[in-house]
Design an enzyme around this catalytic site. Structure first.
Site, PDB file in Angstrom:
ATOM      1  N   TYR A   1       0.296  -0.039  10.665  1.00 31.91           N
ATOM      2  CA  TYR A   1      -0.036  -0.474   9.440  1.00 31.91           C
ATOM      3  C   TYR A   1       0.835  -0.002   8.276  1.00 31.91           C
ATOM      4  O   TYR A   1       1.380  -1.074   7.498  1.00 31.91           O
ATOM      5  CB  TYR A   1      -1.485   0.310   8.966  1.00 31.91           C
ATOM      6  CG  TYR A   1      -2.008   0.044   7.685  1.00 31.91           C
ATOM      7  CD1 TYR A   1      -2.387  -1.493   7.390  1.00 31.91           C
ATOM      8  CD2 TYR A   1      -2.190   0.873   6.747  1.00 31.91           C
ATOM      9  CE1 TYR A   1      -2.885  -1.666   6.139  1.00 31.91           C
ATOM     10  CE2 TYR A   1      -2.723   0.547   5.717  1.00 31.91           C
ATOM     11  CZ  TYR A   1      -2.834  -0.865   5.263  1.00 31.91           C
ATOM     12  OH  TYR A   1      -3.711  -1.138   3.881  1.00 31.91           O
TER      13      TYR A   1
ATOM     14  N   SER B   1       0.505  -1.134   0.151  1.00 30.35           N
ATOM     15  CA  SER B   1       0.064   0.013   0.149  1.00 30.35           C
ATOM     16  C   SER B   1       0.999   1.379  -0.086  1.00 30.35           C
ATOM     17  O   SER B   1       1.860   1.166   0.234  1.00 30.35           O
ATOM     18  CB  SER B   1      -0.884   0.083   1.262  1.00 30.35           C
ATOM     19  OG  SER B   1      -1.552   1.356   1.617  1.00 30.35           O
TER      20      SER B   1
END
Length: 325
Positions: free
Chosen positions: A187, A161
């Site tokens: 994350y 990501s």
């Protein structure tokens, strides 16, 4: 690989290309694919595209009823098998079953994940985002490695990501044992780990002709946002005050069908044969981030996520952790 390999190819696709467009000229008859998280969001669209081109698709599932409902209308050779990335015993059981059942494994797409979740632990005490997004997939890939190694031209795709820009690997406190937990930094670290994993795996598949890639699918509204309250998504600019997608989101976010395109391109494109381990976005190889660009937060790959030395360091650490678990 070298950071100089992070150079767009002008693939012929673009940010809003769809999965169907990317595989339009691809024949996957006789191929076998495993797709984690293949029954929701972009994973579901990835499965739809693979099955439509003739691949046999196996989906590890944590919730059988949810998977059956989501997959009911999809045509093609699609099978579900129980597995939970947060449970190493179930990952090992799944991998062993696949070793017994499959003659080959052409595609492994490590798509599943969690995002910005509350602090929790999995395995022997791993921070859950790192534990699920990276260590669970690392264990799965290790368990399936001989199948990949013995399949000509096998490919592995790891879903990373643009959030990798938030954090490099926090080498001295990966599991937030000492520092206060930060769900976004956790994350970001997990997504950096996914990119480094593909980098290191590409070298381990080289002798057998296999390839591994990391992909950023783009901004997409999927169940991945389930841990984010509406107020936080408004603050991030993803939603307006009315709770509907903001103008920014409407312009920049992708549909799930568009979000699956980079995964499918990395899994099938002949253009990538000579570019092992690269990080991709918008159905092309991503450029290295231009630090002062207004798009630096949203596009490109930061050097820490495609560093060979870091990739090897993470691989060794992951082997040690998995061996001790």
């Amino acid at each position: 690989m070298s950071i100089s390999d992070q150079a767009p190819l002008q693939s012929g696709f673009h940010a809003k290309s769809t999965a169907a467009e990317v595989v339009a000229d691809i024949d996957l008859a006789g191929k076998i694919a495993i797709v984690t998280g293949g029954y929701s969001g972009i994973g579901l669209e990835t499965v739809r595209a693979l099955a439509s081109k003739g691949a046999k698709v196996i989906i590890p599932v944590r919730t059988e009823a949810k998977a059956s409902e989501a997959l009911a209308a999809l045509p093609g050779d699609i099978t579900t098998v129980p597995m939970d990335l947060a449970d190493l015993a179930s990952v090992r059981q799944f991998a062993a079953a696949m070793q017994d059942a499959l003659p080959r494994l052409d595609l492994l797409i490590n798509n599943a994940g969690v995002m910005a979740s509350p602090q929790s632990r999995v395995g022997p005490g791993w921070e859950s985002q790192f534990g699920i997004c990276h260590m669970g997939h690392f264990a799965l890939t290790q368990g399936l490695f001989s199948l990949l190694e013995n399949t000509p031209d096998a490919r592995v795709v790891a879903l990373s990501s643009t959030a990798h820009k938030i954090s490099d690997i926090i080498w001295d406190d990966i599991n937030f044992d000492r520092m206060p937990y930060d769900k976004w930094r956790a994350y970001g670290q997990a997504k950096t780990a996914n990119a480094l994993f593909a980098n290191a795996l590409s070298r381990r598949l080289k002798l057998s002709g296999g390839l591994a890639f990391a992909v950023h699918p783009g901004g997409i509204f999927t169940p991945l946002q389930r841990h984010l309250p509406k107020e936080e998504m408004i603050a991030l600019g993803w939603l307006g005050e009315d709770g509907e997608p903001s103008e920014l989101a409407k312009a920049g976010f992708k549909t799930p069908q568009q979000g699956a395109s980079t995964t499918l391109w990395a899994a099938t494109s002949p253009q990538l044969v000579s570019r092992p381990g690269v990080y991709c976005e918008n159905a092309d190889i991503a450029a290295v981030t231009v630090p002062d660009s207004p798009m630096a937060r949203y596009m490109g790959v930061d050097p820490h996520a495609c560093d060979d030395d870091s990739a090897e360091r993470l691989w060794r650490l992951s082997e040690d952790w998995l061996g001790a678990a």
